[in-house]
Design a protein around this motif. Structure first.
Motif, PDB file in Angstrom:
ATOM      1  N   MET A   1       7.415   8.003  10.422  1.00 44.60           N
ATOM      2  CA  MET A   1       6.008   7.663  10.553  1.00 44.60           C
ATOM      3  C   MET A   1       5.815   6.222  10.982  1.00 44.60           C
ATOM      4  SD  MET A   1       3.839   9.595   7.761  1.00 44.60           S
ATOM      5  CE  MET A   1       3.863  11.358   7.704  1.00 44.60           C
ATOM      6  N   ASN A   2       6.722   5.341  10.584  1.00 42.06           N
ATOM      7  CA  ASN A   2       6.688   3.926  10.968  1.00 42.06           C
ATOM      8  C   ASN A   2       5.352   3.256  10.665  1.00 42.06           C
ATOM      9  OD1 ASN A   2       9.335   3.982  11.790  1.00 42.06           O
ATOM     10  ND2 ASN A   2       8.798   4.611  13.872  1.00 42.06           N
ATOM     11  N   ASN A   3       4.933   3.348   9.442  1.00 44.57           N
ATOM     12  CA  ASN A   3       3.727   2.660   8.991  1.00 44.57           C
ATOM     13  C   ASN A   3       4.046   1.201   8.732  1.00 44.57           C
ATOM     14  OD1 ASN A   3       2.271   5.106   8.971  1.00 44.57           O
ATOM     15  ND2 ASN A   3       3.064   5.596   6.946  1.00 44.57           N
ATOM     16  N   LYS A   4       3.006   0.407   8.525  1.00 48.39           N
ATOM     17  CA  LYS A   4       3.169  -1.011   8.223  1.00 48.39           C
ATOM     18  C   LYS A   4       3.824  -1.178   6.848  1.00 48.39           C
ATOM     19  CE  LYS A   4       0.635  -5.307   8.108  1.00 48.39           C
ATOM     20  NZ  LYS A   4      -0.652  -5.969   8.095  1.00 48.39           N
ATOM     21  N   THR A   5       4.768  -2.136   6.756  1.00 54.64           N
ATOM     22  CA  THR A   5       5.453  -2.410   5.493  1.00 54.64           C
ATOM     23  C   THR A   5       5.085  -3.806   4.996  1.00 54.64           C
ATOM     24  OG1 THR A   5       7.402  -3.184   6.690  1.00 54.64           O
ATOM     25  CG2 THR A   5       7.399  -0.882   5.986  1.00 54.64           C
ATOM     26  N   PRO A   6       5.150  -4.030   3.682  1.00 55.95           N
ATOM     27  CA  PRO A   6       4.780  -5.332   3.123  1.00 55.95           C
ATOM     28  C   PRO A   6       5.817  -6.410   3.430  1.00 55.95           C
ATOM     29  CG  PRO A   6       5.259  -3.749   1.365  1.00 55.95           C
ATOM     30  CD  PRO A   6       5.438  -3.039   2.660  1.00 55.95           C
ATOM     31  N   SER A   7       5.358  -7.650   3.478  1.00 61.13           N
ATOM     32  CA  SER A   7       6.251  -8.791   3.657  1.00 61.13           C
ATOM     33  C   SER A   7       6.895  -9.122   2.305  1.00 61.13           C
ATOM     34  CB  SER A   7       5.473 -10.003   4.159  1.00 61.13           C
ATOM     35  OG  SER A   7       4.561 -10.442   3.170  1.00 61.13           O
ATOM     36  N   PHE A   8       7.970  -9.915   2.338  1.00 58.84           N
ATOM     37  CA  PHE A   8       8.629 -10.308   1.088  1.00 58.84           C
ATOM     38  C   PHE A   8       7.669 -11.106   0.210  1.00 58.84           C
ATOM     39  CE2 PHE A   8      11.042 -13.177  -1.599  1.00 58.84           C
ATOM     40  CZ  PHE A   8      11.820 -12.258  -2.289  1.00 58.84           C
ATOM     41  N   LYS A   9       6.861 -11.958   0.814  1.00 57.96           N
ATOM     42  CA  LYS A   9       5.890 -12.765   0.058  1.00 57.96           C
ATOM     43  C   LYS A   9       4.925 -11.855  -0.704  1.00 57.96           C
ATOM     44  CE  LYS A   9       2.107 -15.998   0.699  1.00 57.96           C
ATOM     45  NZ  LYS A   9       1.166 -16.552   1.648  1.00 57.96           N
ATOM     46  N   ASN A  10       4.413 -10.826  -0.031  1.00 55.29           N
ATOM     47  CA  ASN A  10       3.508  -9.890  -0.704  1.00 55.29           C
ATOM     48  C   ASN A  10       4.225  -9.105  -1.793  1.00 55.29           C
ATOM     49  OD1 ASN A  10       1.347 -10.689   0.799  1.00 55.29           O
ATOM     50  ND2 ASN A  10       1.310  -8.906   2.120  1.00 55.29           N
ATOM     51  N   LEU A  11       5.461  -8.706  -1.515  1.00 58.09           N
ATOM     52  CA  LEU A  11       6.231  -7.991  -2.532  1.00 58.09           C
ATOM     53  C   LEU A  11       6.407  -8.846  -3.775  1.00 58.09           C
ATOM     54  CD1 LEU A  11       9.125  -6.211  -0.607  1.00 58.09           C
ATOM     55  CD2 LEU A  11       7.171  -5.172  -1.728  1.00 58.09           C
ATOM     56  N   TYR A  12       6.806 -10.094  -3.576  1.00 58.53           N
ATOM     57  CA  TYR A  12       7.064 -10.981  -4.708  1.00 58.53           C
ATOM     58  C   TYR A  12       5.796 -11.261  -5.508  1.00 58.53           C
ATOM     59  CZ  TYR A  12       8.944 -14.734  -7.532  1.00 58.53           C
ATOM     60  OH  TYR A  12       9.334 -15.493  -8.607  1.00 58.53           O
ATOM     61  N   SER A  13       4.684 -11.461  -4.825  1.00 53.99           N
ATOM     62  CA  SER A  13       3.453 -11.799  -5.539  1.00 53.99           C
ATOM     63  C   SER A  13       2.774 -10.580  -6.159  1.00 53.99           C
ATOM     64  CB  SER A  13       2.477 -12.519  -4.602  1.00 53.99           C
ATOM     65  OG  SER A  13       2.063 -11.649  -3.569  1.00 53.99           O
ATOM     66  N   THR A  14       3.121  -9.377  -5.707  1.00 53.88           N
ATOM     67  CA  THR A  14       2.437  -8.177  -6.168  1.00 53.88           C
ATOM     68  C   THR A  14       3.243  -7.338  -7.137  1.00 53.88           C
ATOM     69  OG1 THR A  14       1.260  -8.072  -4.069  1.00 53.88           O
ATOM     70  CG2 THR A  14       1.284  -6.078  -5.369  1.00 53.88           C
ATOM     71  N   ASP A  15       4.555  -7.280  -6.963  1.00 50.63           N
ATOM     72  CA  ASP A  15       5.368  -6.337  -7.712  1.00 50.63           C
ATOM     73  C   ASP A  15       6.130  -7.034  -8.844  1.00 50.63           C
ATOM     74  OD1 ASP A  15       6.346  -3.359  -7.385  1.00 50.63           O
ATOM     75  OD2 ASP A  15       8.085  -4.550  -7.956  1.00 50.63           O
ATOM     76  N   TYR A  16       5.852  -6.633 -10.069  1.00 52.81           N
ATOM     77  CA  TYR A  16       6.475  -7.244 -11.247  1.00 52.81           C
ATOM     78  C   TYR A  16       7.991  -7.055 -11.241  1.00 52.81           C
ATOM     79  CZ  TYR A  16       7.564  -8.196 -16.110  1.00 52.81           C
ATOM     80  OH  TYR A  16       8.109  -8.705 -17.249  1.00 52.81           O
ATOM     81  N   ASN A  17       8.477  -5.898 -10.825  1.00 53.12           N
ATOM     82  CA  ASN A  17       9.919  -5.636 -10.801  1.00 53.12           C
ATOM     83  C   ASN A  17      10.640  -6.519  -9.783  1.00 53.12           C
ATOM     84  OD1 ASN A  17      10.565  -3.374 -12.707  1.00 53.12           O
ATOM     85  ND2 ASN A  17       8.887  -2.448 -11.564  1.00 53.12           N
ATOM     86  N   ILE A  18      10.038  -6.731  -8.639  1.00 51.28           N
ATOM     87  CA  ILE A  18      10.631  -7.621  -7.633  1.00 51.28           C
ATOM     88  C   ILE A  18      10.684  -9.042  -8.190  1.00 51.28           C
ATOM     89  CG2 ILE A  18      10.265  -8.680  -5.358  1.00 51.28           C
ATOM     90  CD1 ILE A  18      11.333  -5.893  -5.010  1.00 51.28           C
ATOM     91  N   GLN A  19       9.596  -9.502  -8.786  1.00 52.35           N
ATOM     92  CA  GLN A  19       9.568 -10.840  -9.384  1.00 52.35           C
ATOM     93  C   GLN A  19      10.669 -10.998 -10.428  1.00 52.35           C
ATOM     94  OE1 GLN A  19       5.790 -11.577 -11.244  1.00 52.35           O
ATOM     95  NE2 GLN A  19       4.647 -11.444  -9.321  1.00 52.35           N
TER      96      GLN A  19
END
Length: 157
Positions: A1-19
């Motif tokens: 499908m190739n939808n838009k994916t989040p940037s690392f900055k957004n991942l870090y600021s949004t996802d508790y597990n990534i942080q």
């Protein structure tokens, strides 16, 4: 499908597990360096072994979560859900009675005619992030894993 994916900055600021996984990796690497230069040589091998194990666990945790999020955004579908409830849990700790806030959201959505309801942790104050109770919201998920859901606007902002 190739939808838009989040940037690392957004991942870090949004996802508790990534942080948490990034903090675990960086923290254990930092303490490995400090222990190598700052402690007696008798303690170093055991401490470095423990910290190395924590680093490996953090890397595995990060890679697993990162791949889950990216594959869900890349190959998943967007469904419209509804915010049922936004909850703030307050905990006091320490001598100064510092307060720590944890935020949760309860969402309902339908996938392939099946209704689902999920409660998930939100990284920051949902009201400041633009979430409001009883409002419609776009959720990203994979049809084969309908319980693994991400809030589209938070990850792609």
């Amino acid at each position: 499908m190739n939808n838009k994916t989040p940037s690392f900055k957004n991942l870090y600021s949004t996802d508790y597990n990534i942080q948490s996984s990034v903090k675990m990796i960086v923290g254990s690497l930092l303490f490995q360096v400090i222990s190598y230069y700052g402690f007696e040589q008798q303690i170093v091998p055991l401490l470095v072994a423990i910290l190395a194990a924590l680093t490996v666990i953090g890397i595995i945790w990060f890679v697993t979560r990162y791949n889950l999020i990216m594959s869900t955004f890349r190959d998943g579908i967007t469904v419209t859900g509804k915010i049922l409830d936004l909850e703030t849990v307050t905990a006091s700790s320490g001598k100064n009675n510092r307060r720590r806030y944890t935020y949760y959201g309860k969402f309902t959505y339908t996938v392939q005619g099946q209704p689902h309801e999920i409660r998930m942790r939100i990284a920051d104050n949902p009201h400041l992030m633009g979430l409001k109770e009883e409002e419609d919201i776009e959720l990203v998920l994979r049809e084969e894993k309908p319980k693994t859901v991400f809030i589209k606007m938070l990850y792609l902002s």
